[in-house]
Enzyme design. Structure first.
Site, PDB file in Angstrom:
ATOM      1  N   LEU A 104       1.885  -3.503  -6.520  1.00  0.00           N
ATOM      2  CA  LEU A 104       2.462  -4.119  -5.326  1.00  0.00           C
ATOM      3  C   LEU A 104       1.398  -4.702  -4.403  1.00  0.00           C
ATOM      4  O   LEU A 104       1.645  -5.664  -3.687  1.00  0.00           O
ATOM      5  CB  LEU A 104       3.290  -3.087  -4.545  1.00  0.00           C
ATOM      6  CG  LEU A 104       4.520  -2.511  -5.246  1.00  0.00           C
ATOM      7  CD1 LEU A 104       5.159  -1.424  -4.384  1.00  0.00           C
ATOM      8  CD2 LEU A 104       5.528  -3.611  -5.553  1.00  0.00           C
ATOM      9  N   GLY A 105       0.229  -4.088  -4.400  1.00  0.00           N
ATOM     10  CA  GLY A 105      -0.827  -4.558  -3.515  1.00  0.00           C
ATOM     11  C   GLY A 105      -2.123  -3.826  -3.764  1.00  0.00           C
ATOM     12  O   GLY A 105      -2.158  -2.784  -4.427  1.00  0.00           O
ATOM     13  N   GLY A 107      -6.116  -2.959  -1.779  1.00  0.00           N
ATOM     14  CA  GLY A 107      -6.991  -3.047  -0.618  1.00  0.00           C
ATOM     15  C   GLY A 107      -8.400  -2.646  -0.978  1.00  0.00           C
ATOM     16  O   GLY A 107      -8.758  -2.531  -2.152  1.00  0.00           O
ATOM     17  N   GLY A 108      -9.205  -2.419   0.051  1.00  0.00           N
ATOM     18  CA  GLY A 108     -10.602  -2.105  -0.175  1.00  0.00           C
ATOM     19  C   GLY A 108     -10.827  -0.732  -0.775  1.00  0.00           C
ATOM     20  O   GLY A 108     -11.857  -0.484  -1.395  1.00  0.00           O
ATOM     21  N   GLY A 110      -8.183   1.225  -2.498  1.00  0.00           N
ATOM     22  CA  GLY A 110      -7.172   1.688  -3.449  1.00  0.00           C
ATOM     23  C   GLY A 110      -6.128   0.622  -3.707  1.00  0.00           C
ATOM     24  O   GLY A 110      -6.266  -0.533  -3.297  1.00  0.00           O
ATOM     25  N   VAL A 112      -1.593   0.031  -4.672  1.00  0.00           N
ATOM     26  CA  VAL A 112      -0.248   0.595  -4.629  1.00  0.00           C
ATOM     27  C   VAL A 112       0.586  -0.019  -5.743  1.00  0.00           C
ATOM     28  O   VAL A 112       0.569  -1.243  -5.946  1.00  0.00           O
ATOM     29  CB  VAL A 112       0.424   0.325  -3.265  1.00  0.00           C
ATOM     30  CG1 VAL A 112       1.827   0.919  -3.234  1.00  0.00           C
ATOM     31  CG2 VAL A 112      -0.420   0.895  -2.132  1.00  0.00           C
ATOM     32  N   LYS A 127       0.543   5.313  -4.559  1.00  0.00           N
ATOM     33  CA  LYS A 127      -0.716   4.856  -3.965  1.00  0.00           C
ATOM     34  C   LYS A 127      -1.883   5.604  -4.586  1.00  0.00           C
ATOM     35  O   LYS A 127      -1.928   6.834  -4.533  1.00  0.00           O
ATOM     36  CB  LYS A 127      -0.668   5.077  -2.449  1.00  0.00           C
ATOM     37  CG  LYS A 127      -1.881   4.578  -1.687  1.00  0.00           C
ATOM     38  CD  LYS A 127      -1.675   4.771  -0.183  1.00  0.00           C
ATOM     39  CE  LYS A 127      -2.842   4.254   0.632  1.00  0.00           C
ATOM     40  NZ  LYS A 127      -2.635   4.428   2.093  1.00  0.00           N
ATOM     41  N   ASP A 230      -4.768   1.667  12.922  1.00  0.00           N
ATOM     42  CA  ASP A 230      -4.799   0.366  12.248  1.00  0.00           C
ATOM     43  C   ASP A 230      -3.424  -0.301  12.289  1.00  0.00           C
ATOM     44  O   ASP A 230      -2.901  -0.728  11.265  1.00  0.00           O
ATOM     45  CB  ASP A 230      -5.270   0.542  10.805  1.00  0.00           C
ATOM     46  CG  ASP A 230      -5.794  -0.750  10.200  1.00  0.00           C
ATOM     47  OD1 ASP A 230      -6.145  -1.672  10.960  1.00  0.00           O
ATOM     48  OD2 ASP A 230      -5.856  -0.844   8.959  1.00  0.00           O
TER      49      ASP A 230
END
Length: 353
Positions: A104-105, A107-108, A110, A112, A127, A230
């Site tokens: 699904l996505g 990031g820096g 990890g 998901v 995740k 965040d």
């Protein structure tokens, strides 16, 4: 063993501060925006919030977390063979219970994946986080669990009303990574893509519907002494299929910690740096959250995104907005954090009524 979070958490332990395995802040004279973009692991020492108030019992977690963490902690004396066996057991339990699907996505620290729980085909988000990039929570007797897990276990006490934060369903502590199994509302889309789907910006009346919920969620977190750190459009999920109006869900507690409104921190965690961090190298939970909420509204109403390279003094608020809307922005973006409205004052602002 995966822990299904369904039990109410017990009474708060006293005299515990969250000890955070911090991430290294920028070197002397280094541009903090360039540093953040590198997404390197940022090791650092334990941090306690500096505050003039009495925080003896504020940054606490329930005794149940300590009890659960005992099951997760790998004893150093076990040696590599025992550690490997525990990891294999955890991995096998996860694979037996959940089916992982498409990504699904990412990031820096990890990524998901979509997934489902095999027993009832429940949709979940899975995740994966590299262990050396996770913040840690340590209780008063030295037991550690990931900070994100500790925060979400505390949020599991929410029972009387729908919860804005996404719920943690299960978690697995492997050798090299942490796996979190999270609630996955459907249909839903993050606020960043929701805005894009609406043509790149929202009308004031539509932005109000979303921002009221964001402020309410932030107040709820503050009352629980949780500092998300965040808040941004990418970390707000919009459910679109349950009610006529969109429902906001807060996601990604990977940088969160325990802290009250007046707690101050020296090491910045998050995306949008408040002005006081540049000026004083210190920021507080409440004013920073208000500043970041202003950034969320900025992204909803402007076609230009709220980026770190655009400092507040260079940022121009569209004069076509209503007077109350412009005043709301001014309340969020005060350079002096002591002059910003509190979250509760923000909720009572004329623009949100």
């Amino acid at each position: 063993m995966g822990i299904v979070v369904g039990k109410l958490v017990k009474a708060l332990e006293e005299e515990i501060f969250p000890r955070v395995v911090k991430r290294k802040i920028t070197e002397d004279h280094e541009n903090p925006q360039e540093k953040r973009r590198r997404l390197d692991p940022i090791p650092c020492d334990n941090e306690l919030p500096s505050t003039s108030g009495n925080t003896e019992c504020r940054n606490t977690l329930e005794a149940a977390v300590s009890e659960r963490s005992t099951k997760r902690k790998v004893v150093a004396d076990d040696g590599p063979v025992e550690t490997k066996k525990r990891t294999l057991d955890q991995s096998a339990m996860f694979k037996a219970k959940y089916q992982e699907q498409e990504k699904l996505g990412e990031g820096g620290y990890g990524c998901v994946f979509a997934g489902n729980r095999k027993a009832d085909n429940l949709n979940v988000a899975i995740k994966h986080i590299a262990k050396d990039h996770t913040l840690k929570y340590e209780d008063n007797i030295g037991k550690q669990i990931p900070m994100e897990v500790a925060v979400m276990l505390k949020l599991a006490t929410e029972t009387e009303r729908p919860s804005a934060p996404i719920n943690l369903l299960d978690w697995y502590d492997l050798d090299q990574e942490l796996i979190l199994v999270l609630e996955r509302p459907m249909p839903a889309i993050d606020l960043h893509h929701y805005i894009k789907a609406k043509g790149g910006y929202l009308k004031e009346k539509d932005a109000k519907v979303i921002l009221r919920q964001v402020v309410d969620a932030a107040i709820d977190l503050q009352q629980r002494h949780i500092f998300h750190r965040d808040i941004k459009v990418e970390n707000l999920l919009i459910e679109t299929g349950i009610e006529k109006k969109p429902r906001v869900r807060v996601i990604d507690f990977g940088l969160s910690c325990f802290g009250a409104e007046g707690d101050a921190f020296q090491n910045f965690q998050g995306t949008h740096f408040p002005p006081e961090w540049y000026n004083q190298k210190e920021y507080k939970a409440g004013p920073t959250t208000v500043y970041q909420i202003g950034g969320v509204l900025y992204d909803m109403l402007h076609q230009q995104s709220f980026g770190q390279e655009i400092l507040y003094l260079q940022r121009r608020i569209n004069w076509a907005f209503s007077e109350n809307c412009r005043d709301f922005f001014k309340s969020c973006f005060q350079t002096d954090p002591d002059r910003r409205l509190t979250l509760q004052q923000l909720r009572n602002h004329l623009w949100l009524r």
